[in-house]
Motif scaffolding. Structure first.
Motif: not given
Length: 276
Positions: A218, A238, A240, A254, A259, A261
């Motif tokens: 990552c 981002v 994910n 995360a 992120f 996620s």
């Protein structure tokens, strides 16, 4: 001395120098394109078309062929500011798509392992019929009212495709895809292809990744010189997804990286567990 001689002979006989091998076009700017906030709630649903009532999320990523313009319109209408992403495969042939008959045999490679009906594409041929097919797909996304594009399977050079694809081939193709999206006012998302993030970051508006926590890929700290954290540092979101890990194994990490996620099932149905 050998390297110097090689460079001289290359210049003399017209062969490209190594430094020029990955020469890329200038990024096409798109000030009007959607640039998602770093913290953007989302749903990724490809195996079925979402139905009302929709989730209260800021972004839906759905199949560009299966979704109708009416579905895209309803997704927009039912939440102010919601954006809708058009999923298309840019690196593989899918025998069930309505444009499957347009692909020349010369661009069809080996089957994708585990994905029935899919074959890798010779992305080096984007200057011909393959490029026309992808432009038509992007036109479809725009005509249906999508805001952005998710290009799938844009890391063929790391797979057994049946073609001698190189990293430079992939860089040129991916940059071309992003520029074509921007030319149509569509935001462009980089799907996986983490190793080429440093070169492709100027072209893409956000990133979508599968399983980077499971495979410890990552962050730049994990990889040495590439990582999805480079998108965040550039102010680009981002997204994910993890399939196999428990949320306790990746959500805290995360969130610390900023992120967006999710825990999803591999068939990408409506099921989701968000980390934040």
């Amino acid at each position: 001395m050998l390297a110097a001689c090689t460079a001289f002979l290359g210049a003399l006989f017209g062969a490209p120098a190594a430094a020029d091998a990955a020469a890329l076009p200038a990024p096409v700017s798109c000030a009007s394109c959607w640039h998602p906030a770093l913290n953007t709630s989302w749903q990724w649903q490809l195996s079925s078309v979402p139905a009302e009532p929709f989730l209260d999320v800021a972004m839906y990523d759905i199949d560009g062929f299966n979704a109708t313009a009416a579905t895209v319109q309803r997704l927009h209408a039912t939440k102010t500011g919601r954006k809708v992403v058009c999923y298309i495969s840019a690196g593989s042939y899918e025998d069930w798509r309505p444009d499957a008959g347009s692909f020349p045999a010369s661009v069809l490679g080996k089957a994708l392992d585990g994905w029935a009906g899919e074959r890798w594409l010779d992305i080096r041929q984007y200057g011909g019929t393959l490029g026309q097919i992808m432009r038509a797909r992007l036109d479809m996304c725009r005509s249906k009212g999508f805001d952005a594009v998710e290009f799938d399977n844009v890391d063929g050079y790391t797979n057994t495709t049946g073609f001698p694809l190189t990293a430079d081939d992939q860089l040129r193709y991916n940059a071309w895809l992003a520029n074509e999206a921007h030319a149509r006012g569509l935001s462009a998302g980089l799907k996986n292809d983490n190793e080429q993030i440093p070169q492709l970051l100027p072209y893409f508006d956000w990133a979508l990744n599968e399983q980077c926590w499971e495979f410890s890929e990552c962050t730049t700290a994990q990889n040495g010189d590439y990582g999805l954290d480079q998108f965040v540092k550039a102010g680009k979101a981002v997204f994910n997804v993890e399939y196999n890990l428990a949320t306790s194994k990746f959500c805290a990490k995360a969130n610390a990286q900023n992120f967006n996620s999710l825990k999803k099932r591999l068939d990408l149905d409506a099921y989701r567990v968000a980390c934040r």
